[in-house]
Write a protein that holds these residues in place. Structure first.
Motif, PDB file in Angstrom:
ATOM      1  N   ILE A 273       0.862  -1.196   0.000  1.00 27.09           N
ATOM      2  CA  ILE A 273       0.000   0.000   0.000  1.00 27.09           C
ATOM      3  C   ILE A 273       0.890   1.235   0.000  1.00 27.09           C
ATOM      4  O   ILE A 273       1.761   1.385   0.858  1.00 27.09           O
ATOM      5  N   TRP A 274       0.668   2.108  -0.961  1.00 28.12           N
ATOM      6  CA  TRP A 274       1.284   3.438  -0.990  1.00 28.12           C
ATOM      7  C   TRP A 274       0.268   4.398  -0.390  1.00 28.12           C
ATOM      8  O   TRP A 274      -0.873   4.466  -0.840  1.00 28.12           O
ATOM      9  N   SER A 275       0.662   5.169   0.625  1.00 32.61           N
ATOM     10  CA  SER A 275      -0.249   6.106   1.282  1.00 32.61           C
ATOM     11  C   SER A 275       0.409   7.485   1.328  1.00 32.61           C
ATOM     12  O   SER A 275       1.439   7.669   1.993  1.00 32.61           O
ATOM     13  N   SER A 276      -0.167   8.467   0.643  1.00 30.83           N
ATOM     14  CA  SER A 276       0.411   9.814   0.591  1.00 30.83           C
ATOM     15  C   SER A 276      -0.707  10.840   0.574  1.00 30.83           C
ATOM     16  O   SER A 276      -1.883  10.508   0.374  1.00 30.83           O
ATOM     17  N   ASN A 277      -0.337  12.114   0.776  1.00 32.58           N
ATOM     18  CA  ASN A 277      -1.347  13.159   0.628  1.00 32.58           C
ATOM     19  C   ASN A 277      -1.354  13.655  -0.812  1.00 32.58           C
ATOM     20  O   ASN A 277      -0.520  13.260  -1.641  1.00 32.58           O
ATOM     21  N   ALA A 278      -2.290  14.537  -1.119  1.00 31.31           N
ATOM     22  CA  ALA A 278      -2.475  14.978  -2.505  1.00 31.31           C
ATOM     23  C   ALA A 278      -1.250  15.719  -3.032  1.00 31.31           C
ATOM     24  O   ALA A 278      -0.831  15.518  -4.182  1.00 31.31           O
ATOM     25  N   SER A 279      -0.654  16.570  -2.199  1.00 28.28           N
ATOM     26  CA  SER A 279       0.509  17.331  -2.627  1.00 28.28           C
ATOM     27  C   SER A 279       1.684  16.419  -2.944  1.00 28.28           C
ATOM     28  O   SER A 279       2.368  16.573  -3.967  1.00 28.28           O
ATOM     29  N   GLU A 280       1.953  15.451  -2.071  1.00 33.82           N
ATOM     30  CA  GLU A 280       3.056  14.511  -2.299  1.00 33.82           C
ATOM     31  C   GLU A 280       2.818  13.687  -3.557  1.00 33.82           C
ATOM     32  O   GLU A 280       3.750  13.368  -4.298  1.00 33.82           O
ATOM     33  N   THR A 281       1.564  13.333  -3.799  1.00 37.70           N
ATOM     34  CA  THR A 281       1.210  12.549  -4.978  1.00 37.70           C
ATOM     35  C   THR A 281       1.507  13.320  -6.249  1.00 37.70           C
ATOM     36  O   THR A 281       2.110  12.795  -7.198  1.00 37.70           O
ATOM     37  N   ARG A 282       1.088  14.581  -6.287  1.00 37.93           N
ATOM     38  CA  ARG A 282       1.337  15.406  -7.475  1.00 37.93           C
ATOM     39  C   ARG A 282       2.833  15.614  -7.698  1.00 37.93           C
ATOM     40  O   ARG A 282       3.321  15.576  -8.835  1.00 37.93           O
ATOM     41  N   THR A 283       3.570  15.814  -6.607  1.00 39.75           N
ATOM     42  CA  THR A 283       5.017  16.022  -6.723  1.00 39.75           C
ATOM     43  C   THR A 283       5.711  14.790  -7.267  1.00 39.75           C
ATOM     44  O   THR A 283       6.524  14.872  -8.202  1.00 39.75           O
ATOM     45  N   PHE A 284       5.403  13.624  -6.710  1.00 39.30           N
ATOM     46  CA  PHE A 284       6.068  12.406  -7.139  1.00 39.30           C
ATOM     47  C   PHE A 284       5.712  12.055  -8.579  1.00 39.30           C
ATOM     48  O   PHE A 284       6.581  11.646  -9.370  1.00 39.30           O
ATOM     49  N   ALA A 285       4.439  12.205  -8.928  1.00 43.41           N
ATOM     50  CA  ALA A 285       3.978  11.792 -10.251  1.00 43.41           C
ATOM     51  C   ALA A 285       4.249  12.836 -11.328  1.00 43.41           C
ATOM     52  O   ALA A 285       4.235  12.516 -12.523  1.00 43.41           O
ATOM     53  N   GLY A 286       4.484  14.098 -10.916  1.00 43.84           N
ATOM     54  CA  GLY A 286       4.670  15.157 -11.901  1.00 43.84           C
ATOM     55  C   GLY A 286       3.393  15.462 -12.663  1.00 43.84           C
ATOM     56  O   GLY A 286       3.424  15.837 -13.843  1.00 43.84           O
ATOM     57  N   ARG A 287       2.259  15.335 -11.994  1.00 42.16           N
ATOM     58  CA  ARG A 287       0.953  15.593 -12.619  1.00 42.16           C
ATOM     59  C   ARG A 287       0.139  16.546 -11.738  1.00 42.16           C
ATOM     60  O   ARG A 287       0.099  16.384 -10.521  1.00 42.16           O
ATOM     61  N   ASP A 288      -0.524  17.506 -12.360  1.00 43.05           N
ATOM     62  CA  ASP A 288      -1.412  18.389 -11.606  1.00 43.05           C
ATOM     63  C   ASP A 288      -2.744  17.720 -11.316  1.00 43.05           C
ATOM     64  O   ASP A 288      -3.345  17.942 -10.263  1.00 43.05           O
ATOM     65  N   ASP A 289      -3.188  16.903 -12.257  1.00 39.05           N
ATOM     66  CA  ASP A 289      -4.448  16.178 -12.064  1.00 39.05           C
ATOM     67  C   ASP A 289      -4.207  15.018 -11.105  1.00 39.05           C
ATOM     68  O   ASP A 289      -3.333  14.168 -11.344  1.00 39.05           O
ATOM     69  N   LEU A 290      -4.978  14.996 -10.013  1.00 39.56           N
ATOM     70  CA  LEU A 290      -4.715  14.026  -8.958  1.00 39.56           C
ATOM     71  C   LEU A 290      -4.940  12.589  -9.418  1.00 39.56           C
ATOM     72  O   LEU A 290      -4.130  11.700  -9.135  1.00 39.56           O
ATOM     73  N   GLU A 291      -6.020  12.349 -10.148  1.00 42.09           N
ATOM     74  CA  GLU A 291      -6.280  10.985 -10.602  1.00 42.09           C
ATOM     75  C   GLU A 291      -5.209  10.499 -11.571  1.00 42.09           C
ATOM     76  O   GLU A 291      -4.816   9.326 -11.548  1.00 42.09           O
ATOM     77  N   ALA A 292      -4.703  11.411 -12.396  1.00 40.59           N
ATOM     78  CA  ALA A 292      -3.616  11.048 -13.305  1.00 40.59           C
ATOM     79  C   ALA A 292      -2.352  10.726 -12.516  1.00 40.59           C
ATOM     80  O   ALA A 292      -1.612   9.793 -12.850  1.00 40.59           O
TER      81      ALA A 292
END
Length: 294
Positions: free
Chosen positions: A170-189
Protein backbone atom coordinates in the motif's frame (compact mmCIF):
# COMPACT_ATOMS: atom_id res chain seq x y z
CA UNK A 1 3.69 26.34 17.91
CA UNK A 2 0.44 27.95 16.76
CA UNK A 3 0.95 31.08 14.65
CA UNK A 4 -1.19 33.34 12.46
CA UNK A 5 1.12 32.92 9.48
CA UNK A 6 4.75 32.12 8.69
CA UNK A 7 7.05 35.14 9.00
CA UNK A 8 8.87 36.51 5.93
CA UNK A 9 12.60 35.74 5.62
CA UNK A 10 14.40 37.62 8.40
CA UNK A 11 11.12 38.32 10.18
CA UNK A 12 9.51 37.11 13.39
CA UNK A 13 6.08 36.20 14.70
CA UNK A 14 4.71 35.63 18.19
CA UNK A 15 3.20 32.20 18.71
CA UNK A 16 -0.23 32.04 20.34
CA UNK A 17 0.72 28.77 22.02
CA UNK A 18 3.58 26.30 22.28
CA UNK A 19 3.59 22.72 23.50
CA UNK A 20 6.11 19.88 23.70
CA UNK A 21 4.63 16.70 22.21
CA UNK A 22 5.91 13.38 20.93
CA UNK A 23 5.05 13.00 17.22
CA UNK A 24 6.50 11.85 13.91
CA UNK A 25 6.31 8.07 13.45
CA UNK A 26 4.78 7.84 16.91
CA UNK A 27 1.56 9.32 15.48
CA UNK A 28 1.04 6.33 13.18
CA UNK A 29 1.89 3.79 15.87
CA UNK A 30 -0.39 5.45 18.42
CA UNK A 31 -3.29 5.53 15.96
CA UNK A 32 -2.94 1.83 15.19
CA UNK A 33 -2.49 0.89 18.84
CA UNK A 34 -5.53 2.92 19.96
CA UNK A 35 -7.57 1.05 17.39
CA UNK A 36 -6.46 -2.19 19.05
CA UNK A 37 -3.54 -3.41 16.95
CA UNK A 38 -0.38 -4.70 18.67
CA UNK A 39 2.50 -2.43 17.63
CA UNK A 40 6.30 -2.70 17.86
CA UNK A 41 8.62 0.27 17.36
CA UNK A 42 11.67 -1.09 15.54
CA UNK A 43 13.70 2.12 15.35
CA UNK A 44 16.26 3.81 17.56
CA UNK A 45 15.63 6.05 20.57
CA UNK A 46 18.24 8.07 22.40
CA UNK A 47 19.51 8.48 25.94
CA UNK A 48 18.89 12.22 26.39
CA UNK A 49 15.74 14.17 27.32
CA UNK A 50 14.10 13.70 23.91
CA UNK A 51 14.62 9.95 24.04
CA UNK A 52 13.07 9.85 27.50
CA UNK A 53 9.98 11.64 26.15
CA UNK A 54 9.78 9.17 23.28
CA UNK A 55 9.93 6.13 25.55
CA UNK A 56 7.39 7.56 27.97
CA UNK A 57 4.89 8.17 25.15
CA UNK A 58 5.44 4.73 23.60
CA UNK A 59 4.97 2.93 26.91
CA UNK A 60 1.89 5.00 27.76
CA UNK A 61 0.18 3.90 24.54
CA UNK A 62 1.20 0.26 25.00
CA UNK A 63 3.69 0.20 22.13
CA UNK A 64 6.53 -2.31 22.48
CA UNK A 65 10.11 -1.06 22.07
CA UNK A 66 12.22 -3.54 20.13
CA UNK A 67 15.52 -2.05 21.28
CA UNK A 68 17.19 -0.58 24.32
CA UNK A 69 18.12 3.13 24.27
CA UNK A 70 21.00 4.00 21.95
CA UNK A 71 23.90 5.43 24.00
CA UNK A 72 25.33 7.21 20.94
CA UNK A 73 23.05 10.26 21.37
CA UNK A 74 19.57 11.62 21.84
CA UNK A 75 16.42 11.33 19.75
CA UNK A 76 15.83 14.14 17.29
CA UNK A 77 13.10 16.75 17.38
CA UNK A 78 10.92 18.80 15.09
CA UNK A 79 9.60 22.34 15.27
CA UNK A 80 6.05 22.26 13.89
CA UNK A 81 4.47 25.59 13.00
CA UNK A 82 0.69 25.49 12.55
CA UNK A 83 -0.91 28.56 10.93
CA UNK A 84 -4.40 30.00 11.25
CA UNK A 85 -5.69 27.76 8.43
CA UNK A 86 -4.50 24.65 10.30
CA UNK A 87 -1.65 23.97 7.86
CA UNK A 88 1.67 22.82 9.32
CA UNK A 89 5.29 23.55 8.42
CA UNK A 90 8.15 21.49 9.82
CA UNK A 91 11.81 22.07 10.64
CA UNK A 92 13.43 18.81 11.78
CA UNK A 93 16.69 17.88 13.49
CA UNK A 94 17.68 14.24 13.18
CA UNK A 95 18.91 12.24 16.16
CA UNK A 96 19.73 8.56 16.62
CA UNK A 97 16.49 7.58 14.88
CA UNK A 98 18.24 8.54 11.63
CA UNK A 99 20.27 5.35 11.71
CA UNK A 100 19.64 1.63 12.10
CA UNK A 101 21.89 -1.42 12.02
CA UNK A 102 21.35 -4.63 10.09
CA UNK A 103 21.81 -6.69 13.24
CA UNK A 104 18.98 -5.01 15.10
CA UNK A 105 16.60 -5.40 12.16
CA UNK A 106 17.49 -9.06 11.69
CA UNK A 107 16.75 -9.68 15.38
CA UNK A 108 13.14 -8.52 15.03
CA UNK A 109 10.49 -11.26 15.39
CA UNK A 110 8.46 -11.06 12.17
CA UNK A 111 5.37 -13.20 11.54
CA UNK A 112 4.04 -14.07 8.09
CA UNK A 113 0.99 -11.82 8.42
CA UNK A 114 2.67 -8.79 9.97
CA UNK A 115 2.27 -5.25 8.65
CA UNK A 116 5.42 -3.17 8.21
CA UNK A 117 5.06 0.61 8.13
CA UNK A 118 7.92 2.45 6.40
CA UNK A 119 8.19 6.24 6.41
CA UNK A 120 9.84 8.23 3.67
CA UNK A 121 11.94 9.82 6.37
CA UNK A 122 13.70 6.49 6.82
CA UNK A 123 14.69 6.38 3.14
CA UNK A 124 15.89 10.00 3.33
CA UNK A 125 18.41 9.17 6.08
CA UNK A 126 21.72 7.89 4.63
CA UNK A 127 22.42 5.89 7.81
CA UNK A 128 19.18 3.98 7.58
CA UNK A 129 17.99 3.41 4.02
CA UNK A 130 20.32 0.65 2.81
CA UNK A 131 20.04 -1.54 5.93
CA UNK A 132 16.26 -1.12 5.94
CA UNK A 133 15.88 -2.04 2.27
CA UNK A 134 18.16 -5.06 2.67
CA UNK A 135 16.02 -6.24 5.59
CA UNK A 136 12.74 -5.72 3.73
CA UNK A 137 14.05 -7.98 0.95
CA UNK A 138 14.33 -10.83 3.48
CA UNK A 139 10.73 -10.62 4.74
CA UNK A 140 8.09 -13.15 3.76
CA UNK A 141 6.02 -12.07 0.77
CA UNK A 142 2.94 -12.29 2.99
CA UNK A 143 4.16 -9.36 5.12
CA UNK A 144 2.41 -6.22 3.89
CA UNK A 145 4.66 -3.17 3.53
CA UNK A 146 2.88 0.19 3.80
CA UNK A 147 4.89 3.17 2.58
CA UNK A 148 4.19 6.84 3.29
CA UNK A 149 6.69 9.05 1.42
CA UNK A 150 6.06 12.12 3.60
CA UNK A 151 7.25 15.67 2.93
CA UNK A 152 10.92 14.69 2.41
CA UNK A 153 10.07 12.84 -0.82
CA UNK A 154 12.40 15.02 -2.91
CA UNK A 155 15.36 14.05 -0.67
CA UNK A 156 14.96 10.30 -1.20
CA UNK A 157 17.57 8.78 -3.53
CA UNK A 158 15.64 7.61 -6.59
CA UNK A 159 17.64 4.37 -6.62
CA UNK A 160 16.61 3.58 -3.06
CA UNK A 161 12.98 4.33 -3.85
CA UNK A 162 13.14 2.14 -6.96
CA UNK A 163 14.25 -0.77 -4.77
CA UNK A 164 11.28 -0.33 -2.47
CA UNK A 165 8.48 0.20 -5.00
CA UNK A 166 8.01 -3.47 -6.02
CA UNK A 167 7.76 -4.51 -2.35
CA UNK A 168 5.00 -2.04 -1.43
CA UNK A 169 1.53 -3.42 -0.70
CA UNK A 170 0.00 0.00 0.00
CA UNK A 171 1.28 3.44 -0.99
CA UNK A 172 -0.25 6.11 1.28
CA UNK A 173 0.41 9.81 0.59
CA UNK A 174 -1.35 13.16 0.63
CA UNK A 175 -2.47 14.98 -2.51
CA UNK A 176 0.51 17.33 -2.63
CA UNK A 177 3.06 14.51 -2.30
CA UNK A 178 1.21 12.55 -4.98
CA UNK A 179 1.34 15.41 -7.48
CA UNK A 180 5.02 16.02 -6.72
CA UNK A 181 6.07 12.41 -7.14
CA UNK A 182 3.98 11.79 -10.25
CA UNK A 183 4.67 15.16 -11.90
CA UNK A 184 0.95 15.59 -12.62
CA UNK A 185 -1.41 18.39 -11.61
CA UNK A 186 -4.45 16.18 -12.06
CA UNK A 187 -4.72 14.03 -8.96
CA UNK A 188 -6.28 10.98 -10.60
CA UNK A 189 -3.62 11.05 -13.31
CA UNK A 190 -0.97 11.23 -10.58
CA UNK A 191 -2.47 8.24 -8.82
CA UNK A 192 -2.34 6.27 -12.08
CA UNK A 193 1.37 7.13 -12.48
CA UNK A 194 2.16 5.87 -8.99
CA UNK A 195 0.10 2.71 -9.48
CA UNK A 196 1.98 1.98 -12.71
CA UNK A 197 5.27 1.84 -10.76
CA UNK A 198 3.97 -0.60 -8.13
CA UNK A 199 3.13 -4.28 -8.36
CA UNK A 200 -0.23 -5.17 -9.87
CA UNK A 201 -1.59 -6.25 -6.49
CA UNK A 202 -0.62 -3.03 -4.68
CA UNK A 203 -3.10 -0.35 -3.63
CA UNK A 204 -2.65 3.43 -3.67
CA UNK A 205 -4.37 5.57 -1.04
CA UNK A 206 -4.20 9.34 -1.44
CA UNK A 207 -5.46 11.58 1.33
CA UNK A 208 -7.32 14.61 0.00
CA UNK A 209 -8.11 16.70 3.08
CA UNK A 210 -11.80 17.16 3.98
CA UNK A 211 -12.80 15.41 0.75
CA UNK A 212 -11.58 12.13 2.21
CA UNK A 213 -9.24 9.96 0.19
CA UNK A 214 -8.80 8.25 -3.16
CA UNK A 215 -8.37 4.50 -3.39
CA UNK A 216 -6.77 2.84 -6.40
CA UNK A 217 -7.06 -0.92 -6.34
CA UNK A 218 -7.28 -3.63 -9.00
CA UNK A 219 -6.93 -1.08 -11.79
CA UNK A 220 -9.76 1.17 -10.61
CA UNK A 221 -9.76 4.49 -8.75
CA UNK A 222 -12.61 5.57 -6.51
CA UNK A 223 -13.25 8.37 -4.02
CA UNK A 224 -13.89 7.46 -0.38
CA UNK A 225 -15.97 10.29 1.08
CA UNK A 226 -14.59 12.29 3.98
CA UNK A 227 -16.29 13.66 7.09
CA UNK A 228 -17.11 17.28 7.86
CA UNK A 229 -14.79 18.66 10.53
CA UNK A 230 -13.58 22.02 11.81
CA UNK A 231 -9.82 21.78 11.21
CA UNK A 232 -7.65 23.61 13.71
CA UNK A 233 -4.44 21.57 13.34
CA UNK A 234 -3.61 19.20 10.48
CA UNK A 235 -0.38 18.05 12.12
CA UNK A 236 -0.56 14.27 12.42
CA UNK A 237 -3.90 13.87 10.61
CA UNK A 238 -2.34 11.88 7.79
CA UNK A 239 -0.59 9.69 10.35
CA UNK A 240 -3.89 9.04 12.13
CA UNK A 241 -5.38 8.08 8.77
CA UNK A 242 -2.58 5.64 7.96
CA UNK A 243 -2.45 4.05 11.40
CA UNK A 244 -6.18 3.37 11.58
CA UNK A 245 -6.26 2.13 7.98
CA UNK A 246 -3.51 -0.41 8.71
CA UNK A 247 -5.14 -1.56 11.94
CA UNK A 248 -8.54 -1.97 10.28
CA UNK A 249 -7.03 -3.97 7.41
CA UNK A 250 -5.11 -6.18 9.82
CA UNK A 251 -8.40 -6.91 11.56
CA UNK A 252 -9.94 -8.04 8.28
CA UNK A 253 -11.83 -4.97 7.07
CA UNK A 254 -12.13 -4.58 3.28
CA UNK A 255 -9.99 -1.80 1.82
CA UNK A 256 -12.87 0.69 1.22
CA UNK A 257 -14.11 0.19 4.79
CA UNK A 258 -10.64 0.66 6.22
CA UNK A 259 -10.27 3.88 4.22
CA UNK A 260 -13.62 5.20 5.45
CA UNK A 261 -12.62 4.48 9.05
CA UNK A 262 -9.30 6.20 8.42
CA UNK A 263 -11.15 9.23 7.05
CA UNK A 264 -13.18 9.41 10.25
CA UNK A 265 -10.04 9.17 12.41
CA UNK A 266 -8.41 11.98 10.44
CA UNK A 267 -11.52 14.15 10.78
CA UNK A 268 -11.37 13.74 14.54
CA UNK A 269 -7.60 14.35 14.62
CA UNK A 270 -7.73 17.69 12.76
CA UNK A 271 -10.25 19.05 15.28
CA UNK A 272 -7.60 18.87 18.03
CA UNK A 273 -4.26 20.53 18.56
CA UNK A 274 -1.16 18.39 18.62
CA UNK A 275 0.36 15.60 16.53
CA UNK A 276 -0.78 12.28 18.06
CA UNK A 277 -4.51 13.08 18.25
CA UNK A 278 -6.01 9.92 16.76
CA UNK A 279 -9.08 8.67 18.64
CA UNK A 280 -9.27 5.43 20.56
CA UNK A 281 -11.48 2.62 19.25
CA UNK A 282 -14.54 3.47 21.34
CA UNK A 283 -14.52 7.12 20.30
CA UNK A 284 -14.11 6.19 16.65
CA UNK A 285 -17.00 3.71 16.78
CA UNK A 286 -19.23 6.34 18.41
CA UNK A 287 -18.24 8.86 15.75
CA UNK A 288 -19.07 6.43 12.93
CA UNK A 289 -22.39 5.58 14.56
CA UNK A 290 -23.25 9.29 14.63
CA UNK A 291 -22.37 9.57 10.93
CA UNK A 292 -24.21 6.57 9.43
CA UNK A 293 -24.22 7.95 5.87
CA UNK A 294 -20.58 6.88 5.61
Amino acid sequence: MSIEALPPPGGDVIAQSANHEVGGGFNVMAAARRYGMPVIYAGEHGTGPMGSRVREALVKDGIVLAKAPNPAGDSGFCIALTDAAGERTFVSHIGVEGQVGAESLEALPVADNDWIYVSGYSLAYPGKASALLDWLDTLPATCAVVFDPGPLLARIDHRQLARLLPRIAIWSSNASETRTFAGRDDLEAGIAVIASRLSGSAAVVVRDGPRGCWLHQAGKTRAIEGFASQAIDTNGAGDAHTGVMIAALAEGSPMPTACARANAAAAIAVSRRGPATAPDREELENYLEANPAH
